[in-house]
Structure formats: structure tokens, C-alpha cells
Enzyme design. Structure first.
Site, PDB file in Angstrom:
ATOM      1  N   GLU A  81      -0.380  -3.253  11.773  1.00 57.78           N
ATOM      2  CA  GLU A  81      -1.509  -4.009  12.166  1.00 57.78           C
ATOM      3  C   GLU A  81      -2.614  -3.664  11.364  1.00 57.78           C
ATOM      4  O   GLU A  81      -3.098  -2.766  10.896  1.00 57.78           O
ATOM      5  CB  GLU A  81      -1.721  -3.071  13.527  1.00 57.78           C
TER       6      GLU A  81
ATOM      7  N   ASP B  12      -4.400  14.843   6.531  1.00 58.81           N
ATOM      8  CA  ASP B  12      -4.906  14.575   4.925  1.00 58.81           C
ATOM      9  C   ASP B  12      -6.359  13.891   5.497  1.00 58.81           C
ATOM     10  O   ASP B  12      -6.706  12.827   5.239  1.00 58.81           O
ATOM     11  CB  ASP B  12      -3.916  13.262   4.504  1.00 58.81           C
TER      12      ASP B  12
HETATM   13  P1  ADP Z   1      -3.158   4.729   0.342  1.00 57.18           P
HETATM   14  O1  ADP Z   1      -2.119   5.100   1.206  1.00 57.18           O
HETATM   15  O2  ADP Z   1      -2.885   4.349  -0.977  1.00 57.18           O
HETATM   16  O3  ADP Z   1      -4.046   6.158   0.128  1.00 57.18           O
HETATM   17  P2  ADP Z   1      -4.476   3.882   2.682  1.00 57.18           P
HETATM   18  O4  ADP Z   1      -3.517   3.725   3.763  1.00 57.18           O
HETATM   19  O5  ADP Z   1      -5.419   5.112   2.521  1.00 57.18           O
HETATM   20  O6  ADP Z   1      -3.671   3.807   1.260  1.00 57.18           O
HETATM   21  O7  ADP Z   1      -5.478   2.408   2.702  1.00 57.18           O
HETATM   22  C1  ADP Z   1      -6.072   2.093   1.425  1.00 57.18           C
HETATM   23  C2  ADP Z   1      -7.442   1.475   1.900  1.00 57.18           C
HETATM   24  O8  ADP Z   1      -6.952   0.258   2.763  1.00 57.18           O
HETATM   25  C3  ADP Z   1      -8.204   2.191   3.326  1.00 57.18           C
HETATM   26  O9  ADP Z   1      -9.120   2.915   2.691  1.00 57.18           O
HETATM   27  C4  ADP Z   1      -8.664   1.175   4.193  1.00 57.18           C
HETATM   28  O10 ADP Z   1      -9.978   0.838   3.870  1.00 57.18           O
HETATM   29  C5  ADP Z   1      -7.933  -0.108   4.019  1.00 57.18           C
HETATM   30  N1  ADP Z   1      -6.684   0.204   5.174  1.00 57.18           N
HETATM   31  C6  ADP Z   1      -5.772   0.951   5.228  1.00 57.18           C
HETATM   32  N2  ADP Z   1      -5.043   0.617   6.377  1.00 57.18           N
HETATM   33  C7  ADP Z   1      -5.727  -0.609   6.889  1.00 57.18           C
HETATM   34  C8  ADP Z   1      -5.220  -1.357   7.914  1.00 57.18           C
HETATM   35  N3  ADP Z   1      -4.166  -0.981   8.802  1.00 57.18           N
HETATM   36  N4  ADP Z   1      -6.249  -2.207   8.320  1.00 57.18           N
HETATM   37  C9  ADP Z   1      -7.165  -2.552   7.293  1.00 57.18           C
HETATM   38  N5  ADP Z   1      -7.423  -1.723   6.544  1.00 57.18           N
HETATM   39  C10 ADP Z   1      -6.734  -0.854   6.179  1.00 57.18           C
END
Ligand code: ADP
Length: 296
Positions: A95, A204
Site C-alpha cells: 500500500e 528498527d
Molecule cells: P529500505 O528498506 O531501503 O530502508 P524503506 O522501507 O525504509 O526502505 O523505504 C524508503 C523510503 O520510502 C521511506 O523512508 C519512505 O519515505 C518511503 N516509503 C516506504 N514505504 C512506503 C509506503 N508504503 N508508502 C509510501 N512511501 C513509503
């Protein structure tokens, strides 16, 4: 269009039965690549990784679903995921969390996050032990979650000890630093009070892993879920900062911290710092030594 690898784009087109209409680069990910995408007028969030170990995104999905089941803080719904397959990287479709266009009251947001984090931590059942029903990852590193009734033993063996072994294997730490962490591990029973109360942790929780979602409400992403002592989670939030002061006040209003917590804060930062040494090396060694020094 963001450069989603062609085999992945094809896989998604097959899955949706429609081509991707739009994609935007996301920022902030230190481990994976990510993009927001639009298909058939609907928006989603896509992460992918060429070097992911097998089961990497399945573990993230399990973590997000475990948090969701606790019903304390919003997390994105997970939709589809696959391991790497030939040219196609491992990927996870979830999502899309839309951030509000209007300015958000940070202190109000912090209060909500604090209350909800305390509720998350309290989402354990009688008889629950430390650990989880499966192993997972912290960043790209393995995180073992066997069941344990002693927090000191769990922290020593499966958190600090496991990352220290990895640092030794990788040559990420010199012998003097390794010896210091070993001394800390031996002293843990004297340093930590006898408190074996498990809490459900995000695992985390640095400032890159919360988002301000619709209505200014907190959303947690990218977890490394397990049941551990809640002080390790709070210490993690304080390691790099970025959380509103109101979060801590609201947390303590629901579930006050032990007055001895500030003396243990640095100690609890040793695990995330070891993870950072193993993932990113360099400057984190100094910080690790600074965290260990007061206790040995
Ligand atoms: P990684 O696993 O590489 O650390 P993240 O899951 O932390 O990546 O996601 C990277 C960035 O993308 C986050 O800091 C956030 O800004 C954005 N993000 C992550 N998940 C979502 C989501 N479901 N919807 C919108 N933006 C997201």
C-alpha cells in the site's frame, strides 16, 4: 519513469494485467530501491533488491503483518512479494502511504506516536517469551529470534553476540574493540536489572522508519520485529534522534519507564551500532566504542 528493472516491470504488468502508467522515485531507503507506481489509476509502493537473501521480503511482510495484528499503529498493507528469480530482483508491492499536503502539528503527531508505541509494546500475551515465531532481518543482516525467557541471555547471545560474530567474520572490528564488546557481554547480568517483561518491538525504529500518514497519523515501515525489552527500542529512537519530545512524554504517560533507563540508554545502543558497523563500517566504530566504554 523511474528505472524499475525491465524484468520486474514485465512481472508487474503480467500480474496486474495492465501496464505501469507512472512511477516516481522514493527517497530514504538505505537497503532497497523503491518507487511509487500507478497502475489502472491506483497507486502502490514498490521495493526491490538485487542482492536480497532468500526470504528477505517475506520476513518484512511477516513483520508488518505482526505489527498490524497488534492493532496499535498503522502499517502499510502488503500485497505481493517474490524472491529474486533470474534477472528479476526480489520485490515487494505494498500500500502507498500518502503524506498529507497540509502542515502537520509535529507535537500532536508525536503524542499519537508515543501513545501508540506504548500500546504496541504492551501487545503481548501471558506466557509470551522473547523472540518471535520466525527469524528475520535487520537491514540486510540476519536477525535470529529463538524463544528465550531471559532477556539478558537473549540480548547477549542473539543480538550483541550474533552481530559481534558477524563483525569478526567480516573484519569490521579490530581485536581491541572486539574485546571491549566481549567484556560488556560478560558484564550484562550485573548491568541490567532482573526484568524479563517482553514487549512487541518494531525493532528498527529510527526516524527513517516512521512516516506521517493521512490525517497526520503515524505509520511504521521497514520493521525488524521481535519481542524484546522495550528499553532497547526507546534507546534506538534516541540514537540518531528525529522523534518529537512529545512522543516520549506521551509514551511515559501510558507506560512509565524505569528511573534507571537513562543509565542503560547507551548500553542499549550497542546492538544497533554493531548493526551499523556491519552494514556501513567506518565512523560507527568510534560511536560503538563510546557506547561500550562506560560499562566496562
Ligand atoms: P529500505 O528498506 O531501503 O530502508 P524503506 O522501507 O525504509 O526502505 O523505504 C524508503 C523510503 O520510502 C521511506 O523512508 C519512505 O519515505 C518511503 N516509503 C516506504 N514505504 C512506503 C509506503 N508504503 N508508502 C509510501 N512511501 C513509503
Amino acid at each position: 519513469m523511474t528505472t524499475i528493472p525491465a524484468p520486474l516491470r514485465q512481472r508487474l504488468t503480467e500480474g496486474f494485467g495492465a501496464p505501469l502508467e507512472r512511477s516516481w522515485h522514493a527517497t530514504g531507503g538505505s537497503i532497497n530501491q523503491a518507487a511509487a507506481i500507478e497502475v489502472g489509476g491506483e497507486r502502490f509502493f514498490l521495493k526491490w533488491n538485487r542482492d536480497a537473501p532468500r526470504g528477505f521480503f517475506a520476513a518484512e511482510v511477516h513483520g508488518l503483518q505482526t505489527l498490524r495484528a497488534a492493532d496499535a499503529i498503522r502499517v502499510p498493507d502488503t500485497l505481493e512479494w517474490e524472491d529474486q528469480d533470474g534477472d528479476c530482483p526480489a520485490w515487494l508491492l505494498m500500500e502507498l502511504i500518502e503524506t498529507p499536503a497540509a502542515r502537520v502539528d509535529r507535537q500532536a503527531f508525536g503524542r499519537q506516536l508515543g501513545e501508540q508505541l506504548a500500546a504496541l509494546h504492551q501487545s503481548v500475551s501471558p506466557g509470551d517469551t522473547f523472540g518471535l515465531d520466525r527469524d528475520n532481518f535487520i537491514g540486510a543482516l540476519p536477525q535470529a529470534n529463538p524463544s528465550a525467557t531471559s532477556w539478558v541471555a537473549f540480548l547477549r547471545d542473539h543480538r550483541i553476540g550474533a552481530q559481534l560474530d558477524l563483525a569478526r567474520e567480516r573484519g569490521a572490528l579490530r581485536p581491541d574493540a572486539i574485546a571491549q564488546v566481549e567484556r560488556l557481554m560478560a558484564r550484562l547480568p550485573d548491568l541490567l536489572p532482573d526484568d524479563d517483561t517482553p514487549a512487541l518491538l518494531h525493532g528498527d525504529l529510527w526516524s527513517g522508519n516512521y512516516m506521517i500518514g493521512p490525517g497526520g497519523a503515524p505509520v511504521l515501515i521497514d520493521p525488524a520485529v521481535y519481542r524484546g525489552h522495550r528499553e532497547i527500542e526507546l534507546a534506538f529512537t534516541e540514537l540518531f534522534g528525529g522523534f518529537p519530545a512529545s512522543m516520549y512524554e506521551a509514551y511515559e504517560a501510558v507506560w512509565p519507564l524505569d528511573p534507571g533507563y537513562p543509565e542503560r540508554r547507551l548500553l542499549y545502543q550497542v546492538y544497533p551500532l554493531l548493526v551499523h558497523v556491519n552494514l556501513f563500517g567506518g565512523s560507527y566504530v568510534k560511536e560503538l566504542k563510546r557506547a561500550v566504554a562506560p560499562y566496562i
